[in-house]
Write a protein that holds these residues in place. Sequence first.
Motif, PDB file in Angstrom:
ATOM      1  N   VAL A 211      12.214  38.095 -14.888  1.00 48.26           N
ATOM      2  CA  VAL A 211      11.950  36.711 -14.861  1.00 48.26           C
ATOM      3  C   VAL A 211      10.943  36.512 -15.868  1.00 48.26           C
ATOM      4  CG1 VAL A 211      10.907  34.635 -13.561  1.00 48.26           C
ATOM      5  CG2 VAL A 211      12.636  36.048 -12.523  1.00 48.26           C
ATOM      6  N   GLN A 212      10.862  35.444 -16.852  1.00 50.93           N
ATOM      7  CA  GLN A 212       9.985  35.193 -17.985  1.00 50.93           C
ATOM      8  C   GLN A 212       9.445  33.802 -17.780  1.00 50.93           C
ATOM      9  OE1 GLN A 212       9.032  37.487 -20.016  1.00 50.93           O
ATOM     10  NE2 GLN A 212      10.551  39.273 -19.401  1.00 50.93           N
ATOM     11  N   GLN A 213       7.912  33.821 -17.884  1.00 54.14           N
ATOM     12  CA  GLN A 213       7.083  32.723 -17.604  1.00 54.14           C
ATOM     13  C   GLN A 213       7.705  31.361 -18.803  1.00 54.14           C
ATOM     14  OE1 GLN A 213       3.071  32.719 -17.158  1.00 54.14           O
ATOM     15  NE2 GLN A 213       3.377  34.841 -16.325  1.00 54.14           N
ATOM     16  N   ASN A 214       8.066  31.852 -20.000  1.00 54.04           N
ATOM     17  CA  ASN A 214       8.394  30.957 -20.987  1.00 54.04           C
ATOM     18  C   ASN A 214       9.721  30.562 -20.649  1.00 54.04           C
ATOM     19  OD1 ASN A 214       9.358  33.712 -21.529  1.00 54.04           O
ATOM     20  ND2 ASN A 214      10.036  32.669 -23.871  1.00 54.04           N
ATOM     21  N   LEU A 215      10.585  30.951 -20.189  1.00 51.00           N
ATOM     22  CA  LEU A 215      11.955  30.780 -19.640  1.00 51.00           C
ATOM     23  C   LEU A 215      12.004  29.660 -18.595  1.00 51.00           C
ATOM     24  CD1 LEU A 215      14.294  34.095 -19.977  1.00 51.00           C
ATOM     25  CD2 LEU A 215      13.729  32.121 -21.599  1.00 51.00           C
ATOM     26  N   LEU A 216      11.185  30.045 -17.942  1.00 47.86           N
ATOM     27  CA  LEU A 216      11.075  28.983 -16.605  1.00 47.86           C
ATOM     28  C   LEU A 216      10.394  27.752 -16.983  1.00 47.86           C
ATOM     29  CD1 LEU A 216      10.960  28.447 -13.677  1.00 47.86           C
ATOM     30  CD2 LEU A 216       8.516  29.497 -13.502  1.00 47.86           C
ATOM     31  N   ILE A 217       9.609  27.756 -18.127  1.00 48.63           N
ATOM     32  CA  ILE A 217       8.996  26.397 -18.584  1.00 48.63           C
ATOM     33  C   ILE A 217      10.306  25.841 -19.097  1.00 48.63           C
ATOM     34  CG2 ILE A 217       7.679  25.569 -20.387  1.00 48.63           C
ATOM     35  CD1 ILE A 217       6.024  26.197 -18.206  1.00 48.63           C
ATOM     36  N   ASP A 218      11.089  26.601 -19.939  1.00 47.62           N
ATOM     37  CA  ASP A 218      12.384  25.755 -20.748  1.00 47.62           C
ATOM     38  C   ASP A 218      13.165  25.379 -19.421  1.00 47.62           C
ATOM     39  OD1 ASP A 218      11.436  26.461 -23.281  1.00 47.62           O
ATOM     40  OD2 ASP A 218      12.225  28.250 -23.303  1.00 47.62           O
ATOM     41  N   GLU A 219      13.329  25.996 -18.569  1.00 46.33           N
ATOM     42  CA  GLU A 219      14.210  25.222 -17.501  1.00 46.33           C
ATOM     43  C   GLU A 219      13.487  24.063 -16.813  1.00 46.33           C
ATOM     44  OE1 GLU A 219      17.361  26.244 -16.421  1.00 46.33           O
ATOM     45  OE2 GLU A 219      17.176  27.548 -18.014  1.00 46.33           O
ATOM     46  N   VAL A 220      12.281  24.156 -16.554  1.00 44.67           N
ATOM     47  CA  VAL A 220      11.612  23.132 -15.761  1.00 44.67           C
ATOM     48  C   VAL A 220      11.728  21.797 -16.821  1.00 44.67           C
ATOM     49  CG1 VAL A 220       9.491  22.384 -14.710  1.00 44.67           C
ATOM     50  CG2 VAL A 220      10.608  24.604 -14.418  1.00 44.67           C
ATOM     51  N   MET A 221      11.373  22.043 -18.098  1.00 44.86           N
ATOM     52  CA  MET A 221      10.958  20.628 -18.990  1.00 44.86           C
ATOM     53  C   MET A 221      12.068  19.649 -18.961  1.00 44.86           C
ATOM     54  SD  MET A 221       8.039  20.881 -20.441  1.00 44.86           S
ATOM     55  CE  MET A 221       8.222  19.499 -21.588  1.00 44.86           C
ATOM     56  N   PRO A 222      13.259  19.937 -19.083  1.00 36.50           N
ATOM     57  CA  PRO A 222      14.483  18.789 -18.818  1.00 36.50           C
ATOM     58  C   PRO A 222      14.491  18.290 -17.686  1.00 36.50           C
ATOM     59  CG  PRO A 222      15.347  20.882 -19.829  1.00 36.50           C
ATOM     60  CD  PRO A 222      13.925  21.345 -19.259  1.00 36.50           C
ATOM     61  N   LEU A 223      13.990  18.754 -16.456  1.00 39.40           N
ATOM     62  CA  LEU A 223      13.700  17.985 -15.299  1.00 39.40           C
ATOM     63  C   LEU A 223      12.697  17.116 -15.370  1.00 39.40           C
ATOM     64  CD1 LEU A 223      14.259  21.239 -12.756  1.00 39.40           C
ATOM     65  CD2 LEU A 223      16.106  19.414 -13.836  1.00 39.40           C
TER      66      LEU A 223
END
Length: 617
Positions: free
Chosen positions: A24-36
């Motif tokens: 799990v990568q923090q930057n990828l989590l940010i990318d998943e959350v931004m569209p929401l």
Amino acid sequence: MELGAVLNTREDLLNSSKDDDGFVQQNLLIDEVMPLLLETKVVDSEDVNHTYYLSNDDKIKINGYTVNSTGERLQIFIVDDSYLSESNDDFYVSQRNNYEEQFKKAIRLVSSAIQNKLKNIQESEPIKPLVAKLGSEDGLTQFDVIEIFLVTLSATVSFRGEEPQLRTIHYKDNNKSFSHRVVGKKAQSKELLFIRRVVDLNYLANIYASQGRAEPLKVVFKDVIGKNIEVIKAADEADFESYLCVLDAPILADLYKRYSSQLLEKNVRSFLQFKGVNKGIKKTIKDDPEKFIAFNNGLTITATEAKTSYYKKSLYLESLDDFQIVNGGQTTASIYFSSKEGLDISNVKVVAKINIAKTSKSKDLDDLISKISEFSNSQSRVSKVDLRSRSPKLVQLKSLSESVLPPSGKKWFFERAKGDFNTQVRKSTNGQKLKNEFPPKKRFTKELLAKYYCAWGDAPHLVKKGGEKVFRMFIEDIEPEQGDGIDINREFYEQLIAKIILFRTMEEVYGQGKNAIGQLRSAAVPYAISAIYKWSNTTNDGTLLLQKIWKQECLSDGLIECLKELLFLMNELIKKYSLSDDYGEYSKKEELWVAVKGSSELKSFMASASTKAALNI
């Protein structure tokens, strides 16, 4: 919201945020959350500048930042790394101080940057442009609001009773004054409004459940402006009531400062700068502020519930639920930015009509707002495209995704509604089979669709901006107000999938983290694709390249090598021709794209024989 939905959301986000090695990568989590967050209008774009920085000595941290479309709001994102493990079952949070310590890391970053205490940060650090901006006179003038988003895969609960109960933690907004000294000038003082948002599993699961519509905006006037609003009841019907009032301009300025585009969630336009009608608004504020109420059409506001009370025989409005300005967004924004420029707005007053829809049905409310917007907007024309919540063209595209079989025999999944894929997985008797059939690389949302489609064009700066601007550009292209628009047929679908493959492959080629070409992937990729489009458009309009990609469902080694060289070049051109050290933000400006596409370096690269052969141009 039930605990089961929260657990499902946690599992989905953990799986979607893993890199190729399964971590799990923090930057990828940010990318998943931004569209929401974009769905709920708390951000203007899904684009974020990834600027991971951690200093245990200074107790500061940041994962990324963005600046809203009108420039006055700096939005900082920080990931709580305590809850990123799949094996961690203890992810329930009940105490406010669990989150407060995380918020303090971002607040310290802002305070230290403004006071120029972070001089040890290297020029190569991605955070450097932000620190320099905050520590400059220009930055202190530009930003009025610092909004901090704490992204955490924890569930906020209360432990009263046998089972944990989901609850919401809110933080009061704080004003903090800073003194900033520029060499050779007197010290300046600036008050910044700090807003803290907990983006936890409760919040994210609610977005999925409501398909993008999160908690409605509730405005309690005493909390925001320090007093209630005197009103007159104009109508009281079974399913509808209306109030009239006169608002002092400073009240509107305070509301806009606090809520920004959230106020205009259902409004059909964003701020259009001081042009046309807005130029006249500004002129009236400057020259005839007392006459503003006579010259301006005023505001139309909608809500689903109003709380009122009487005081000395006068009726006062205490709060509004689901507060939205559906007509007069330009007026509100113009008042705010006029005040920001130093104009006196103390004598400006605005008439407002407040309509309360007594219905719990969102469809009825949406229909009402669409009609109010269409019939009451007279200061500037409203496109019918803007008022349409669903496009028949997207329905056609969904049908094609379900029927067209690519050469590999594996279909693509078009997620037209938020959370559609995860819902189908849970409804399926074999959810894992569905996940295997449609891995993340074979799925796309309507927001990503707009980005992929528009990148194949002449506006990569708008693709970099992302958000509503790109989606509206996409919709207006395929379904214009006049004429039939583009035929959504098999040929369109095949070319669309080819564009998706091209875009995503170039993202992989550019890379992320330590092995990336640079820190400008979200700009370099659409800029490079637009360059391919521009030079293809002068020969065969790129059809040959797109057909080849569709048939192979991948890119050849020779093409990938060419694209890698192009991305290296584009990365350097963006930095070379940018007039700001914050390359990510400046790449949203059209003037940078004009400079890059007209550069001798790009022309030379695209004219080479090897490039033409690789790109079929």
